[in-house]
Design a protein around this motif. Structure first.
Motif, short mmCIF file in Angstrom:
data_model
loop_
_atom_site.label_atom_id
_atom_site.label_comp_id
_atom_site.label_asym_id
_atom_site.label_seq_id
_atom_site.Cartn_x
_atom_site.Cartn_y
_atom_site.Cartn_z
N VAL A 84 0.93 -1.04 0.11
CA VAL A 84 -0.15 0.23 0.18
C VAL A 84 0.88 1.29 0.08
CG1 VAL A 84 -1.81 0.99 0.99
CG2 VAL A 84 -1.69 -1.33 1.43
N TYR A 85 0.43 1.87 -1.12
CA TYR A 85 1.83 3.50 -0.92
C TYR A 85 0.04 4.77 -0.48
CZ TYR A 85 5.06 2.36 -3.72
OH TYR A 85 6.48 1.27 -3.57
N VAL A 86 0.97 5.38 0.68
CA VAL A 86 -0.34 6.24 1.54
C VAL A 86 0.10 7.50 1.30
CG1 VAL A 86 -0.79 6.48 3.98
CG2 VAL A 86 -0.39 4.34 2.98
N ASP A 87 -0.91 7.65 0.94
CA ASP A 87 -0.60 9.43 0.81
C ASP A 87 -0.84 9.69 1.74
OD1 ASP A 87 -0.23 10.25 -2.09
OD2 ASP A 87 -3.05 11.07 -2.17
N LEU A 147 -2.97 8.35 10.57
CA LEU A 147 -3.54 7.55 11.07
C LEU A 147 -4.06 5.86 10.02
CD1 LEU A 147 -7.03 9.70 11.19
CD2 LEU A 147 -5.08 9.33 12.81
N THR A 148 -3.84 5.80 8.89
CA THR A 148 -3.93 5.32 7.74
C THR A 148 -2.37 4.20 8.01
OG1 THR A 148 -4.95 6.26 6.41
CG2 THR A 148 -3.91 3.95 5.48
N THR A 149 -0.99 4.60 8.20
CA THR A 149 -0.64 3.80 8.87
C THR A 149 -0.53 3.47 10.24
OG1 THR A 149 0.60 6.13 9.62
CG2 THR A 149 1.34 5.77 6.93
N TYR A 150 -0.91 4.10 11.17
CA TYR A 150 -1.36 3.26 12.15
C TYR A 150 -1.99 1.92 12.22
CZ TYR A 150 -3.69 3.01 16.58
OH TYR A 150 -4.54 2.85 17.93
N GLU A 151 -2.99 2.23 11.34
CA GLU A 151 -3.88 1.19 10.83
C GLU A 151 -2.99 -0.32 10.17
OE1 GLU A 151 -8.05 0.99 10.16
OE2 GLU A 151 -8.52 3.01 10.43
N LEU A 152 -2.16 0.27 8.84
CA LEU A 152 -1.27 -0.66 8.75
C LEU A 152 -0.88 -1.73 9.48
CD1 LEU A 152 -1.54 1.58 5.33
CD2 LEU A 152 -2.66 -0.45 5.60
N GLU A 153 0.13 -0.51 10.17
CA GLU A 153 1.03 -1.74 10.79
C GLU A 153 0.49 -2.48 11.77
OE1 GLU A 153 3.79 -0.14 12.45
OE2 GLU A 153 4.17 1.00 11.20
N LYS A 154 -1.33 -2.08 12.31
CA LYS A 154 -1.75 -3.30 13.47
C LYS A 154 -2.12 -4.05 12.25
CE LYS A 154 -4.17 0.09 17.05
NZ LYS A 154 -3.79 -0.58 17.89
N LEU A 155 -2.84 -4.07 11.01
CA LEU A 155 -3.00 -4.72 10.35
C LEU A 155 -1.69 -5.68 9.53
CD1 LEU A 155 -5.64 -2.56 8.77
CD2 LEU A 155 -6.20 -5.19 9.97
N GLY A 156 -0.91 -5.00 9.94
CA GLY A 156 0.90 -5.93 9.43
C GLY A 156 0.93 -6.33 8.09
N ILE A 157 0.30 -5.31 7.52
CA ILE A 157 -0.12 -4.81 5.99
C ILE A 157 1.20 -4.00 5.68
CG2 ILE A 157 -0.85 -4.16 3.78
CD1 ILE A 157 -4.01 -5.17 5.60
N PRO A 158 2.22 -4.57 4.23
CA PRO A 158 3.37 -3.99 4.34
C PRO A 158 3.07 -2.55 3.54
CG PRO A 158 3.42 -6.26 3.54
CD PRO A 158 2.49 -6.03 3.48
N TYR A 159 3.36 -1.45 3.81
CA TYR A 159 3.31 0.00 3.37
C TYR A 159 4.32 1.21 2.93
CZ TYR A 159 3.34 2.13 7.93
OH TYR A 159 4.19 2.75 9.16
N THR A 160 4.49 2.11 2.27
CA THR A 160 5.01 3.19 1.83
C THR A 160 4.63 4.44 2.05
OG1 THR A 160 6.36 1.66 0.62
CG2 THR A 160 7.11 3.95 0.66
N LEU A 161 4.85 5.70 3.24
CA LEU A 161 4.54 6.41 3.07
C LEU A 161 4.80 7.25 1.91
CD1 LEU A 161 2.41 8.90 4.43
CD2 LEU A 161 4.01 8.82 5.95
N ILE A 162 4.39 8.17 1.31
CA ILE A 162 4.84 9.02 1.10
C ILE A 162 3.85 10.86 1.31
CG2 ILE A 162 5.56 7.77 -1.39
CD1 ILE A 162 3.09 8.35 -2.72
N CYS A 163 4.67 11.36 0.13
CA CYS A 163 4.21 13.12 0.33
C CYS A 163 2.75 13.01 -0.73
CB CYS A 163 5.06 13.81 0.16
SG CYS A 163 6.31 14.48 1.01
N ASP A 164 1.34 14.32 -0.87
CA ASP A 164 0.79 13.34 -1.55
C ASP A 164 0.95 14.23 -2.63
OD1 ASP A 164 -0.69 13.24 0.02
OD2 ASP A 164 -1.52 15.54 0.78
#
Ligand code: MRU
Length: 341
Positions: A175-178, A189-206
Motif C-alpha cells: 500500500v502506498y499511503v498519501d 492514521l492509515t499508517t497506524y491502522e496498516l501497522e496494526k493489520l501487518g500490511i506492508p506500506y510506504t508513506l509518501i507525500c501527496d
C-alpha cells in the motif's frame, strides 16, 4: 444502554468514549463524552472523524442523552446541532434523520435504533470489502488517500477494508499511503491502522504520486467518500481528485468504496455537494500531540477546503455494500434504486 466497542468509539461501564484521533499515532487518549455538546466539539475538532464514524458517533451520543432522561425538545435541539456539526459527510445527516424520523417520541426505541446504526455500519463495511476485494490482485501496489479504515467507521472500513480483505485472502499487496495534507490522516492514521493489520506500506507525500505512477509503481488506487451524488460524482478528502486525474492520465484503475449511507439521494451531481472550509492554521502549519508549529508567515492568506469533488468520468468502479458498479450502471441510475433498499 448496551455496551459496544470499535477501534475508536466505545461504551463500557456506563461511559461513552472516543479515541482522540488528533494525537494518533503517538498518543492514545480516550475522551469521555457526557453530553451531545461534547460530541459536537469532538466532531468539529476532528477528534472523531471519517464519514461513517461521525454519523454513528453522533447517533450514540444522542442515545446516551436519551438514556440520561432528555426530553423531546432537548433531544431535537441536540440532534439538529449534531446534524450541523460538519457539512460535507452526508452519513451524519442520514443517521440523525433516521433518529428524527418517528411518529411518537419513544426514548427506548430511539436508543435501540442508534445501537442498530452501529451494528449496521459493521455489516456495511463487511459487505463493501466482500464486493471490493476482487479488484485487488496478487502483486498489486495500491495507492490510497486519507483514512478509511476502522478509525473512520465502526467496522473494518471502506477503501482500507477492501485492501485488508484482499490481504487476508492471501494476496501479496503493498500500500502506498498519501500523507494527506493538511491534517495528515494518511500519514498519522492509515499508517497506524496498516501497522496494526501487518500490511506492508510506504508513506509518501501527496505530491509524489505522479512520479511513482510514471515509474509503474502503482497499479490501483482506491479511496473512500463523504458524499456520492446520483450521477456518480463524489466528494472526498481534498487531494482525492488529484489522485483520480493522475490515475486517468496513467491508465491506472481508480475505485471509490462507500456504504449506501454515503449516497445523497437528493444530490444530482457533485456541483451541489457542500464543501467544508476549515481554519487557516491547518495549512499554515501543523498541530500534533506536542503542540502547534506554524511555518508560514502567521497571517498568510490561506484557502483550506477540506474536500474536493471527483467527477464520475474518472471513476472505474463504485464499490458499495450492495455491489460494485460500473459507469454504465451509474448512468442507468443504479444509485437512485438504492434508496428503497
Ligand atoms: O475530514 P475527515 O478526516 O473526516 O475526512 C475523511 C475522509 O475524507 C474519508 O476518506 C471519508 O470520510 C471516507 S471514510 C470511510
Amino acid at each position: 444502554m448496551k455496551s459496544f466497542e470499535s477501534l475508536s468509539l466505545r461504551y463500557q461501564d456506563n461511559k461513552l468514549q472516543i479515541l482522540n484521533q488528533k494525537f494518533l499515532p503517538h498518543k492514545e487518549e480516550w475522551v469521555e463524552i457526557f453530553h451531545p455538546k461534547d460530541m459536537i466539539h469532538c466532531i468539529k475538532e476532528l477528534k472523531v472523524r471519517g464519514a461513517p464514524l461521525i454519523g454513528v458517533s453522533a447517533s450514540l451520543s444522542l442515545a446516551q442523552f436519551l438514556s440520561q432522561g432528555a426530553l423531546e425538545n432537548e433531544f431535537k435541539e441536540q440532534a439538529f446541532a449534531l446534524r450541523n456539526s460538519r457539512p460535507t459527510a452526508v452519513n451524519l445527516m442520514v443517521c440523525i434523520d433516521q433518529l428524527l424520523d418517528y411518529e411518537t417520541f419513544q426514548p427506548e426505541a430511539l436508543i435501540e435504533k442508534a445501537f442498530r446504526l452501529f451494528e449496521e455500519d459493521v455489516a456495511l463495511c463487511d459487505a463493501i470489502s466482500h464486493h471490493g476485494a476482487q479488484f485487488i490482485e496478487d502483486g498489486d501496489s495500491v495507492l490510497t488517500h486519507c483514512n478509511t479504515g476502522g478509525l473512520a467507521t465502526v467496522g473494518s472500513g471502506t477503501a482500507l477494508g477492501v485492501i485488508a480483505k484482499a490481504y487476508k485472502q492471501g494476496k501479496k499487496i503493498h500500500v502506498y499511503v498519501d500523507e494527506t495534507r493538511p491534517l495528515l490522516q494518511g500519514g498519522r492514521l492509515t499508517t497506524y491502522e496498516l501497522e496494526k493489520l501487518g500490511i506492508p506500506y510506504t508513506l509518501i507525500c501527496d505530491n509524489m504520486a505522479a512520479s511513482l505512477m510514471a515509474q509503474g509503481k502503482i497499479s490501483k488506487a482506491i479511496t473512500g467518500s463523504d458524499r456520492i451524488a446520483l450521477n456518480g460524482d463524489f466528494a472526498n478528502k481534498i487531494g482525492t481528485y488529484n489522485v483520480a486525474v493522475l490515475c486517468h492520465y496513467h491508465k491506472i484503475p481508480f475505485y471509490v468504496a462507500a456504504p449506501y449511507t454515503t449516497v445523497d439521494f437528493d444530490c444530482k451531481s457533485g456541483a451541489s455537494i457542500p464543501i467544508e472550509e476549515r481554519q487557516p492554521n491547518e495549512v499554515r502549519g501543523v498541530t500534533t500531540h506536542k503542540g502547534e508549529t506554524i511555518w508560514s508567515p502567521v497571517n498568510s492568506c490561506v484557502y483550506n477546503p477540506s474536500f474536493d469533488v471527483t467527477p464520475a468520468e474518472l471513476v472505474d468502479r463504485w464499490i458499495l455494500d450492495t455491489g460494485a458498479y460500473t459507469k454504465e450502471d451509474i448512468q442507468n441510475n443504479i444509485l437512485t434504486g438504492l434508496k428503497h433498499k
